[in-house]
Design a protein around this motif. Structure first.
Motif, short mmCIF file in Angstrom:
data_model
loop_
_atom_site.label_atom_id
_atom_site.label_comp_id
_atom_site.label_asym_id
_atom_site.label_seq_id
_atom_site.Cartn_x
_atom_site.Cartn_y
_atom_site.Cartn_z
N GLU A 31 -12.17 -5.85 -19.50
CA GLU A 31 -12.66 -4.75 -20.42
C GLU A 31 -14.04 -4.84 -20.57
O GLU A 31 -14.91 -3.67 -20.46
N LYS A 32 -14.71 -5.95 -20.50
CA LYS A 32 -16.13 -6.24 -20.41
C LYS A 32 -16.64 -5.39 -19.06
O LYS A 32 -17.90 -4.99 -19.27
N THR A 33 -16.34 -5.84 -17.86
CA THR A 33 -16.58 -5.27 -16.77
C THR A 33 -16.25 -3.71 -16.70
O THR A 33 -17.31 -2.89 -16.39
N ARG A 34 -15.37 -3.18 -17.30
CA ARG A 34 -14.96 -1.70 -17.33
C ARG A 34 -16.22 -0.89 -18.14
O ARG A 34 -16.80 -0.10 -17.94
N ARG A 35 -16.49 -1.44 -19.36
CA ARG A 35 -17.57 -1.14 -20.19
C ARG A 35 -19.08 -1.04 -19.42
O ARG A 35 -19.71 -0.36 -19.57
N ARG A 36 -19.41 -2.59 -19.01
CA ARG A 36 -20.56 -2.63 -18.21
C ARG A 36 -20.78 -1.66 -17.00
O ARG A 36 -21.88 -0.71 -16.90
N VAL A 37 -19.77 -1.42 -16.17
CA VAL A 37 -19.84 -0.76 -15.13
C VAL A 37 -19.91 0.89 -15.71
O VAL A 37 -20.67 1.60 -15.15
#
Length: 329
Positions: A281-287
């Motif tokens: 989830e953190k990766t998804r939002r960051r990307v």
């Protein structure tokens, strides 16, 4: 001439009294088609030509456990909002063939020939569509793998178990390779899906591909114009890419999201196939914050075909706007 009521009634009576035209069988101009045309789509990134090649799709019942932190009714509501059917979920698959001018590069390989048989042709279409697009698998110089899930690696082998791309170097994320080839990690894997993934990956890479494999690191070009970018969570070594040439640039997101409906619109939802859902989830939002801010086009492996679009912020989530179909290259 004015149409009087008397004339209108007389005309109607004449039509009723007229003899019926003899009925004849109507023949269609052509028989109904029983399959789609080969599915591929080309576009340019600077001097690099990208061909999106469909591997097909998989539609399955929407299970209560599909999204671990949302109720099935919430998921159905999101699907309906996107004009998608309730109680089923469709996943699309789209590997890439990149022609750099000097190298022919494949990114991910689809579900493979076994899935093609088991799905009755719905999935595992990559090689057939690739050949229809004019590419010879023997001419592929490099196969770049984003992560070790079956829909990305199973197409590395042909139906007889030999390499599907016999003359290609197979480049894999070093972190991903280390995890799946670690005997200790395999011994600790939970029964079921995870144990199956370890077994499948060992069969693919140790059976016939080990001599072709080269691990790569993040932050480096793995092929001309193709920069490997860390995007972990979905798997420990999950990798995305920035493809650039001249002023052109596309973010190849691999599985940062699955189908953007509902995983871009609801980036906080955790799918069962994300190995570390919180990190994913953190990766998804960051990307997605990055590509939205930079107005960077995104190529999604699981987006509806052909999977090229832009991302914008939309409330607490994101909206993917498909790129217009271009009839020229």
């Amino acid at each position: 001439m004015e149409l009087t009521r008397r004339r209108a009634l007389a005309g109607a009576a004449a039509i009723a009294a007229a003899p019926l035209v003899p009925s004849t069988a109507v023949k269609a101009a052509a028989p109904m088609a029983d399959k789609q045309a080969p599915s591929y789509y080309r576009y340019k990134v600077g001097d690099i030509q990208v061909t999106v090649v469909s591997d097909g799709k998989n539609t399955s019942p929407l299970l209560d456990s599909f999204i671990t932190n949302a109720k099935k009714e919430e998921v159905n509501a999101a699907l309906e909002k996107a004009f998608l059917p309730r109680d089923v979920f469709t996943i699309y698959f789209a590997p890439l063939v990149i022609n750099t001018g000097g190298k022919l590069v494949v990114i991910d390989t689809g579900n493979g020939p076994v899935a093609n048989v088991n799905s009755k042709g719905a999935a595992g279409q990559f090689v057939a569509n690739m050949i229809a697009a004019g590419f010879d698998p023997k001419a592929v110089d490099m196969v770049v793998i984003s992560h070790f899930h079956g829909d990305h690696v199973n197409g590395l082998l042909a139906s007889d178990g030999t390499p599907a791309f016999p003359n290609a170097e197979v480049l894999v994320p070093a972190t991903e390779w280390k995890f799946w080839m670690d005997d200790g990690e395999m011994s600790r894997a939970p029964a079921g899906r995870m144990q199956g993934l370890f077994k499948n990956n060992r069969n693919i890479f140790e059976a016939g591909l080990k001599k072709q494999v080269t691990p790569y690191e993040w932050g480096k070009e793995v092929a001309p114009g193709l920069l490997a970018v860390e995007s972990v969570g979905h798997t420990p070594g999950h990798t995305s890419y920035v493809l650039s040439s001249g002023s052109g640039k596309v973010f190849v997101q691999s599985d940062v999201t699955n189908n953007p409906n509902p995983f871009a619109t609801n980036p906080g939802w955790h799918a069962f196939f994300d190995q570390d859902a919180d990190v994913a989830e953190k990766t998804r939002r960051r990307v997605y914050d990055m590509v939205a801010a930079e107005k960077l086009q995104v190529q999604g492996f699981h987006y509806p075909f052909p999977g090229l679009g832009n991302v914008e912020k939309d409330g607490s989530g994101y909206r993917v706007i498909p790129a217009p179909w271009n009839p020229t290259i």
